[in-house]
Scaffold this active site. Structure first.
Site, mmCIF file in Angstrom:
data_model
loop_
_atom_site.group_PDB
_atom_site.id
_atom_site.type_symbol
_atom_site.label_atom_id
_atom_site.label_comp_id
_atom_site.label_asym_id
_atom_site.label_seq_id
_atom_site.Cartn_x
_atom_site.Cartn_y
_atom_site.Cartn_z
ATOM 1 C CG PHE A 1 44.309 45.518 43.421
ATOM 2 C CD1 PHE A 1 45.007 46.967 43.335
ATOM 3 C CD2 PHE A 1 43.042 45.523 43.750
ATOM 4 C CE1 PHE A 1 44.279 47.775 43.702
ATOM 5 C CE2 PHE A 1 42.925 46.760 44.053
ATOM 6 C CZ PHE A 1 43.201 48.206 44.012
ATOM 7 C CE LYS B 1 35.925 45.483 42.298
ATOM 8 N NZ LYS B 1 37.490 45.358 42.871
ATOM 9 C CG ASP C 1 41.257 39.756 47.633
ATOM 10 O OD1 ASP C 1 39.862 40.068 47.093
ATOM 11 O OD2 ASP C 1 41.112 40.856 47.357
#
Ligand SMILES: *Cc1c(COP(=O)(O)O)cnc(C)c1O
Length: 401
Positions: A142, A256, A227
């Protein structure tokens, strides 16, 4: 459900696109690891906005930095310099042991930036023929929701209906170093991966995988791009999940918690050799690196460092995971995680458990049907974790046998 909550939800349902399936709760306030709904009911937040809230809701130091900056200057665009960006980039590079950073807003934008950086490096530095660059990604990945990124997703809901897919991506099984080796060829410019797959359900790769991947990337001149939008900034029990395996990638993608949940702030961080290839006109973002984002990002990093949240995550997470493993129920398939990034996988759909947890005062989210991710803000106290554990064990005990 109260009339207030029903009305708030109905408004979203009527006027919003239904691209999410939220729990039937409407939140109005948050502090640390706690949130309150429209009726004043209190909950433990065990999702932390998918790890954007590592520093907790409304951290006073980050809020103060944001307020001060809001009153002075919010946006200059990169057409002009400002007095906040440099200090943020410096702290970001020092914290990650890297040389340069390129600030963006959302995580997906930072991943897109990484894809562009790896391709550019491939053409300019590795000598790959024009338009032939390949990037290796993992099954179950993802990395966000743009058309290019969903084009290499293996989750059907993510990609189906949004083609044609951008070419230049090759998928290999996650955790399989031999498959990675077999997929590398002369056109391979990068390996894009999550050190722990978050959205896939907190999938931890076998020990030694990242070390082997690092060796392969170095041997074959492939950029190793982690990531760490979800795993990084303390979540997995270290500043970066790659640190847990003693591995330093060539590029980190961050987002985030880079803002502590106040504002969208993301970045690609890496070496001068790669990030130095961007020239004026090759990439950009109107809001990327704006003074408000920079002030918030710098404060968010300072909180992570000053409160030693990565070490706190490691200690509290190890303890909580040990306690989770004491829970015995025939429907528990597996309990796993690193730091305060944990998951309980059931043999049955997890949605009923998640709804029961909500009723008992704990918000968590089901992922991939049978899994519940457990990821509270890293500032959660030990007393709060004790209470949360009691809620979890009661809800699990109440599952059908
Ligand atoms: C959340 C996430 C993204 C996307 O971030 P957005 O801010 O939602 O675009 C990318 N990669 C990983 C690993 C994530 O967890």
């Amino acid at each position: 459900m109260s009339a207030k909550t029903t009305a708030l939800i109905a408004l979203e349902e009527k006027y919003g696109a239904h691209n999410y399936h939220p729990l039937p709760v409407a939140l109005t306030r948050g502090k640390g690891a706690l949130v309150w709904d429209a009726n004043g009911k209190k909950y433990f937040d065990f999702l932390s906005a998918y790890s954007a809230l590592n520093q907790g809701h409304n951290h006073p130091k980050i809020v103060a930095a944001a307020k001060a900056q809001l009153a002075r200057l919010t946006l200059t665009s990169r057409a002009f310099h400002n007095d906040k960006l440099g200090a943020f980039l410096k702290l970001l590079c020092e914290t990650s042991g890297m040389e340069r950073a390129l600030p963006m807003n959302s995580g997906a934008e930072a991943v897109e930036t990484a894809i562009k950086a790896m391709r550019l490096w491939g053409y300019r530095s590795k000598g790959v023929d024009q338009d032939r660059a390949e990037i290796i990604v993992c099954e179950g990945n993802f990395h966000g929701r743009t058309t290019t990124i969903v084009g290499f997703s293996s989750d059907e809901d993510s990609w189906n209906g949004f083609g044609p897919a951008t070419p230049g991506f090759v998928k290999v099984p996650f955790g399989d170093a031999d498959a990675l080796k077999d997929a590398i060829n002369a056109n391979t410019v990068g390996f894009l991966f999550e050190p722990i797959q978050g959205e896939a359900g907190v999938i931890v790769p076998p020990p030694g995988y990242l070390k082997k991947a690092r060796r392969l990337c170095s041997t074959y001149r492939v950029l190793m791009c982690a990531d760490e939008i979800q795993t990084g900034l303390g979540r997995a029990g270290a500043m970066f999940a790659c640190d847990l395996d003693g591995v330093k990638p060539d590029l980190f993608v961050l987002g985030k918690a880079l803002s502590g949940g106040l504002y969208p702030v993301s970045a690609l961080v890496g070496s001068d050799e790669v990030l130095g290839l961007f020239k004026p006109g090759t990439h950009g973002s109107t809001f990327g690196g704006n003074p408000l984002a920079a002030a918030v990002g710098e404060a968010a990093l300072r909180v992570l460092l000053a409160e030693k949240l990565p070490a706190r995550s490691a200690r509290l997470g190890a303890d909580f995971l040990k306690r989770l493993k004491t829970l015995k129920h025939p429907q528990i398939k597996e309990v796993r995680g690193r730091g305060l990034m944990m998951a309980v996988e059931l043999n049955i759909p997890a949605r009923p458990l998640v709804l029961d947890l909500m009723a008992r005062g704990l918000l968590a989210k089901d992922t991939h049907e049978n899994t519940v991710r457990l990821a509270p803000p890293l500032v959660i106290t030990e007393a709060q974790l004790d209470q949360a554990f009691r809620i979890l064990s009661a809800a699990i005990a109440a599952l059908p046998q």
